[in-house]
Scaffold this motif. Sequence first.
Motif: not given
Length: 54
Positions: A10-12, A29-33, A35-45
């Motif tokens: 959602v953040a991304t 917007c860039l910060a949300g993008l 941090t959202g990508a990091v918040a999505f990638l860490v649990p995925t990994i």
Amino acid sequence: MILGLIGGAVATAYGAVGLAKGERARGRCLAGLTTGAVAFLVPTIALFAVMASV
């Protein structure tokens, strides 16, 4: 883990939409993008690491 995936997605999405619209708060917007990508990638990994170890 599931909330991290959902929240990150959602953040991304909101960050990407904000950048595409050309909002004045480009830094936010860039910060949300990012941090959202990091918040999505860490649990995925982590999920793939757990699945690979089973």
